[in-house]
Design a protein around this motif. Structure first.
Motif, PDB file in Angstrom:
ATOM      1  N   PRO A 261       0.819  -1.211   0.000  1.00 50.07           N
ATOM      2  CA  PRO A 261       0.000   0.000   0.000  1.00 50.07           C
ATOM      3  C   PRO A 261       0.859   1.271   0.000  1.00 50.07           C
ATOM      4  O   PRO A 261       1.853   1.364   0.727  1.00 50.07           O
ATOM      5  CB  PRO A 261      -0.806  -0.131   1.294  1.00 50.07           C
ATOM      6  N   PHE A 262       0.472   2.230  -0.835  1.00 55.99           N
ATOM      7  CA  PHE A 262       1.116   3.536  -0.902  1.00 55.99           C
ATOM      8  C   PHE A 262       0.122   4.593  -0.425  1.00 55.99           C
ATOM      9  O   PHE A 262      -1.047   4.584  -0.841  1.00 55.99           O
ATOM     10  CB  PHE A 262       1.548   3.865  -2.335  1.00 55.99           C
ATOM     11  N   TYR A 263       0.578   5.528   0.400  1.00 55.47           N
ATOM     12  CA  TYR A 263      -0.284   6.593   0.901  1.00 55.47           C
ATOM     13  C   TYR A 263       0.280   7.937   0.477  1.00 55.47           C
ATOM     14  O   TYR A 263       1.489   8.182   0.593  1.00 55.47           O
ATOM     15  CB  TYR A 263      -0.366   6.535   2.433  1.00 55.47           C
ATOM     16  N   ARG A 264      -0.627   8.799  -0.021  1.00 52.71           N
ATOM     17  CA  ARG A 264      -0.209  10.141  -0.402  1.00 52.71           C
ATOM     18  C   ARG A 264      -1.249  11.141   0.082  1.00 52.71           C
ATOM     19  O   ARG A 264      -2.424  11.040  -0.261  1.00 52.71           O
ATOM     20  CB  ARG A 264      -0.063  10.259  -1.918  1.00 52.71           C
ATOM     21  N   ALA A 265      -0.787  12.084   0.906  1.00 55.93           N
ATOM     22  CA  ALA A 265      -1.668  13.143   1.391  1.00 55.93           C
ATOM     23  C   ALA A 265      -1.663  14.285   0.389  1.00 55.93           C
ATOM     24  O   ALA A 265      -0.611  14.698  -0.112  1.00 55.93           O
ATOM     25  CB  ALA A 265      -1.199  13.638   2.754  1.00 55.93           C
ATOM     26  N   GLY A 266      -2.850  14.791   0.070  1.00 56.68           N
ATOM     27  CA  GLY A 266      -2.977  15.893  -0.873  1.00 56.68           C
ATOM     28  C   GLY A 266      -3.741  17.051  -0.271  1.00 56.68           C
ATOM     29  O   GLY A 266      -4.316  16.954   0.812  1.00 56.68           O
TER      30      GLY A 266
ATOM     31  N   SER B 156      -3.285 -14.447  -9.148  1.00 60.05           N
ATOM     32  CA  SER B 156      -4.350 -13.443  -9.092  1.00 60.05           C
ATOM     33  C   SER B 156      -3.718 -12.091  -8.802  1.00 60.05           C
ATOM     34  O   SER B 156      -2.750 -11.998  -8.032  1.00 60.05           O
ATOM     35  CB  SER B 156      -5.372 -13.786  -7.999  1.00 60.05           C
ATOM     36  N   TYR B 157      -4.245 -11.060  -9.397  1.00 62.44           N
ATOM     37  CA  TYR B 157      -3.660  -9.726  -9.223  1.00 62.44           C
ATOM     38  C   TYR B 157      -4.766  -8.684  -9.282  1.00 62.44           C
ATOM     39  O   TYR B 157      -5.821  -8.875  -9.895  1.00 62.44           O
ATOM     40  CB  TYR B 157      -2.609  -9.454 -10.300  1.00 62.44           C
ATOM     41  N   GLY B 158      -4.525  -7.572  -8.619  1.00 65.34           N
ATOM     42  CA  GLY B 158      -5.517  -6.509  -8.603  1.00 65.34           C
ATOM     43  C   GLY B 158      -4.940  -5.229  -8.037  1.00 65.34           C
ATOM     44  O   GLY B 158      -3.798  -5.182  -7.558  1.00 65.34           O
ATOM     45  N   LEU B 159      -5.732  -4.178  -8.078  1.00 65.16           N
ATOM     46  CA  LEU B 159      -5.328  -2.865  -7.593  1.00 65.16           C
ATOM     47  C   LEU B 159      -6.495  -2.268  -6.810  1.00 65.16           C
ATOM     48  O   LEU B 159      -7.604  -2.141  -7.327  1.00 65.16           O
ATOM     49  CB  LEU B 159      -4.947  -1.946  -8.758  1.00 65.16           C
ATOM     50  N   ARG B 160      -6.211  -1.917  -5.544  1.00 60.92           N
ATOM     51  CA  ARG B 160      -7.193  -1.241  -4.704  1.00 60.92           C
ATOM     52  C   ARG B 160      -6.803   0.233  -4.582  1.00 60.92           C
ATOM     53  O   ARG B 160      -5.657   0.555  -4.301  1.00 60.92           O
ATOM     54  CB  ARG B 160      -7.256  -1.869  -3.315  1.00 60.92           C
ATOM     55  N   THR B 161      -7.779   1.105  -4.755  1.00 58.17           N
ATOM     56  CA  THR B 161      -7.540   2.542  -4.665  1.00 58.17           C
ATOM     57  C   THR B 161      -8.615   3.166  -3.789  1.00 58.17           C
ATOM     58  O   THR B 161      -9.807   2.884  -3.956  1.00 58.17           O
ATOM     59  CB  THR B 161      -7.568   3.202  -6.052  1.00 58.17           C
ATOM     60  N   THR B 162      -8.183   4.012  -2.869  1.00 63.35           N
ATOM     61  CA  THR B 162      -9.108   4.703  -1.970  1.00 63.35           C
ATOM     62  C   THR B 162      -8.768   6.179  -1.941  1.00 63.35           C
ATOM     63  O   THR B 162      -7.596   6.548  -1.815  1.00 63.35           O
ATOM     64  CB  THR B 162      -9.029   4.131  -0.542  1.00 63.35           C
ATOM     65  N   ALA B 163      -9.780   7.019  -2.066  1.00 61.79           N
ATOM     66  CA  ALA B 163      -9.614   8.470  -1.957  1.00 61.79           C
ATOM     67  C   ALA B 163     -10.507   8.976  -0.838  1.00 61.79           C
ATOM     68  O   ALA B 163     -11.667   8.562  -0.720  1.00 61.79           O
ATOM     69  CB  ALA B 163      -9.975   9.150  -3.270  1.00 61.79           C
ATOM     70  N   MET B 164      -9.975   9.895  -0.005  1.00 64.67           N
ATOM     71  CA  MET B 164     -10.718  10.465   1.110  1.00 64.67           C
ATOM     72  C   MET B 164     -10.573  11.974   1.074  1.00 64.67           C
ATOM     73  O   MET B 164      -9.461  12.493   0.936  1.00 64.67           O
ATOM     74  CB  MET B 164     -10.190   9.905   2.435  1.00 64.67           C
ATOM     75  N   TRP B 165     -11.701  12.682   1.190  1.00 61.36           N
ATOM     76  CA  TRP B 165     -11.656  14.131   1.167  1.00 61.36           C
ATOM     77  C   TRP B 165     -12.762  14.693   2.067  1.00 61.36           C
ATOM     78  O   TRP B 165     -13.771  14.037   2.333  1.00 61.36           O
ATOM     79  CB  TRP B 165     -11.822  14.646  -0.255  1.00 61.36           C
ATOM     80  N   GLY B 166     -12.554  15.901   2.525  1.00 69.05           N
ATOM     81  CA  GLY B 166     -13.538  16.547   3.382  1.00 69.05           C
ATOM     82  C   GLY B 166     -13.769  15.764   4.661  1.00 69.05           C
ATOM     83  O   GLY B 166     -12.914  15.012   5.125  1.00 69.05           O
TER      84      GLY B 166
END
Length: 730
Positions: free
Chosen positions: A482-487, A546-556
């Motif tokens: 997992p990679f985390y990036r604050a924006g 098996s392979y996949g990509l999970r993406t999560t975005a959080m705002w407000g």
């Protein structure tokens, strides 16, 4: 004089609008009682020295009770006390009690409160022109009413509903409340009247009596009236008996039984009638027969970790529950096996759970409610057993799970099946320096099968019975990073994940009768499971990744969006799952799942896409909104996989509630089978709701596509008076 005021304070604190207490409190207060305080703007003698009057902001206080009034008059020679003007008693109960005037008689054992009002439990409110306490402790309320609605301060508008009576008597000895000339008012207008009416005091133990009736009107049953009677057999058991009268068909009797034990409970419910078959218009056909159903269950603790119990779900025929508008889904009573759609299950079980183990032993029998199904081919579990124990490995080496399972299936017509299995399963989780998560796993299993009454094509060569033993194993690992990036506007988490599995061959796969892995539907969770079969009978041999990509975005404050895309690829080995599973080809269907939450809005989507043609084999989309004036949701389900044996399935369903005014709204619901072009259920109605009530008038039409049952139409009146009860169809 101080002594006289002490007597006055003691007497005043003994006066409650609901509980005017005994004469003993009028005596000199013992020295060890809490201090009594009397405050007033002015105190003077009554002419002739026959008493005292306290006026202006009068407050009498003795913890935990306080009495407030504009004026208090005390006649010690008569032992008579009168409190006038904005009388408030605090600390006598959970809520303040109000009166215009409170007076005790000469015996100080009975009294009256004029202009009485008080709050009750569950937001209830009671008021009376006069509240009288009798010497035996009973209370009488004259010109009284009860409601759970907010009352207008100016008194110009009646509450949404209230229960009024010329006289209400709360009998302390019988623990009953009796009404004379009782009437139910809606918006100030009387809608129901009873010359006499009685019910148990809410503070008493459970009491027998009539419950609120259930009413309805339908094209199949006609006008329906069901009157429940509640019978308290003992403090630990009760019965509800509810005869149901219907204008189109014979009467039906419904009942419920409950009993509590020191270590468990038992609950049963059921119905009985003798009637012909009934079509959608209430017309009889076929033959008259006994028609019934019984649902129930019980459970008892053997010790803190283990329990035993039973569940029963049976009906006389496939359509009895639908015909009389009973739900086919029984409520959850803790039994381990849940019935599937249009299915009933009766079971007897023992199970237990500790911190490291779980075990169960279950015997069960099924009844299908599908009109074209045969109960003779549905297996009986006789029984199934499982036990699992989890060991914690040395630090850093994960955990080891050991389990044994057995199943015995019997049929009146078809294959008899016996299986015993033993499994050892290991899994660990390691986190590397840069945040890489590695989860290695391994599994070994041994199975033994016995089959009887096998289908025979050639009696000379094909065996009727067979016995098979096999050993299986697999190993692999799952890796994610997992990679985390604050924006500035949103925070992101991106997590690629890959899994590799190597599983041993199964040379006897074609001799195994598949009983426990008939249905499988590929989704995000299943994609990475080492064993993707839901049971033991199917084994997925060979290598796969098996392979996949999970993406999560959080705002407000509450904005969240998630998206997953993944696929599985079989490197060698044969396909073992059915064509509709999404795992038939070497490359599985693409799995796409997403969701978004944003304030009052949320949506979810799940889809499977064919890898070569990019056709959508499955699509499930739901959208919901819960706003101030509008709330509702829509769901679209599309199973268009050409390999589905029972044909494609497309369904659209939705519901809504639109506020037209503060209290009035329109409600609706629809379930549409797009392939058969049948609207299975539709509702449209008006709802009135406020702080104390809800009234629904709803038109409903059902068409389940069952030829012998047909569609049914009804107009339903659903009335809920908060704290008092409800009137609605079953």
């Amino acid at each position: 004089m101080a002594s006289q005021f002490r007597r006055l304070a003691a007497v005043l604190l003994s006066t409650s609008a609901l509980a005017l207490t005994a004469p003993a409190l009028a005596q000199e207060a013992p020295a060890d009682e809490s201090p009594i305080y009397l405050e007033a703007d002015h105190v003077e003698d009554i002419a002739g020295g026959n008493g005292y009057i306290a006026r202006g902001n009068v407050r009498v206080r003795q913890a935990p009770r306080t009495l407030l009034a504009d004026e208090i008059e005390y006649h010690p020679d008569e032992n008579r006390v009168i409190a006038r003007g904005n009388v408030i008693i605090l600390g006598q109960g959970a809520f303040p009690q109000y009166a215009d005037e409170v007076e005790l008689d000469s015996q100080l054992a009975a009294g009256v409160a004029i202009g009485f009002a008080s709050m009750l439990e569950n937001n209830g409110r009671v008021a009376a022109a006069a509240a009288i306490r009798r010497e035996n402790g009973s209370m009488q309320f004259d010109d009284a009413y009860y409601t759970a609605c907010e009352l207008c301060e100016d008194g110009d508008h009646a509450p949404t509903w209230r229960l009024r009576a010329r006289e209400v008597v709360q009998d302390a000895e019988d623990q009953m409340i009796y009404y004379r000339d009782a009437r139910l008012e809606i918006a100030g207008l009387p809608v129901l009247y009873a010359p006499v009416f009685a019910h148990a005091d809410p503070s008493s133990e459970r009491r027998s009596g009539f419950l609120f009736p259930k009413v309805g009107v339908s094209s199949r049953l006609g006008f329906v009236y069901q009157q429940p009677y509640y019978w308290t057999i003992s403090p630990s058991q009760d019965v509800v008996i509810a005869p149901r009268l219907m204008t189109n068909v014979n009467p039906l009797i419904y009942g419920e039984y409950r009993k509590r034990f020191w270590s468990g409970f038992v609950e049963l419910e059921g119905s009985y009638t003798n009637e012909f078959e009934i079509d959608s218009d209430g017309e009889r056909f076929g033959e008259s027969d006994d028609r019934w159903h019984i649902f129930g269950g019980g459970e008892w603790a053997i010790n803190p970790d283990w329990r035993w119990g039973f569940g029963v779900q049976r009906a006389s025929d496939n359509l009895h529950l639908r015909r009389y508008d009973f739900s086919e889904a029984d409520k959850d009573r803790g039994a381990p096996i849940a019935a599937q759609n249009r299915q009933l299950v009766s079971q007897l079980y023992v199970d237990g759970r500790t911190r490291n183990s779980y075990g169960s032993l279950i015997a069960a029998e099924f009844q299908t409610l599908r009109t074209n199904a045969d109960d003779d081919v549905v297996p009986t579990l006789a029984p199934v057993a499982a036990y699992e124990y989890v060991f914690t490995a040395p630090r850093g080496l994960g955990r080891v799970s050991t389990s044994v399972d057995a199943a015995v299936l019997r049929r009146d017509s078809g294959v008899d099946y016996d299986r015993a299995s033993a499994t050892v399963d290991w899994r660990a989780r390691w986190v590397g320096g840069p945040g890489v998560v590695v989860e290695p796993f391994a599994l070994a299993r041994a199975d033994h099968y016995s089959f009887d009454n096998l289908p025979v094509t050639n009696p000379a060569t094909d065996p009727v019975s067979d016995s098979v033993s096999r050993t299986l194993g697999l190993a692999g690992t799952e890796i994610s990073w997992p990679f985390y990036r604050a924006g500035e506007s949103a925070d992101w988490i991106v997590e690629p994940v890959v899994s590799y599995v190597y599983a041993s061959d199964d040379p006897d796969a074609d001799r195994i009768v598949n009983e426990d892995s008939l249905s499988i539907d590929l989704d995000e969770s299943l994609l990475f499971q080492p064993v993707r079969a839901p049971g033991f009978d199917v084994w997925e041999a060979g290598q796969r990744v098996s392979y996949g990509l999970r993406t999560t975005a959080m705002w407000g404050e509450d904005g969240v969006a998630r998206l997953f895309v993944g696929q599985s690829e079989r490197l060698d080995g044969d396909a073992v799952f059915n064509a509709s599973s999404g795992l038939l080809a070497d490359q599985s269907d693409y799995v796409v799942a997403g969701s978004i939450e944003l304030g009052d809005f949320d949506a979810e989507v799940y889809t499977r896409i064919a890898p070569e043609t990019h056709d959508t084999n499955r699509l499930d989309v739901s959208i919901n909104y819960n706003g101030t004036r509008l709330s509702g949701g829509v769901r679209y389900l599309d199973i268009s996989d050409a390999n589905v044996t029972r044909g494609a399935q497309r369904e659209l369903s939705g519901s809504f509630e639109v506020a037209m005014t503060r209290h009035l709204s329109m409600i609706g619901l629809v379930q549409r089978d797009l392939d058969r072009e049948i609207t299975r259920r539709q509702e449209l109605g008006i709802r009135y709701g406020d702080d104390c009530s809800q009234f629904d008038i709803v038109y409903q039409r059902e068409d389940l596509g069952i030829q012998d049952l047909g569609p049914s139409e009804s107009i339903q009146f659903r009335i809920t008076l908060f704290t008092l009860g409800s009137v609605s169809p079953d």
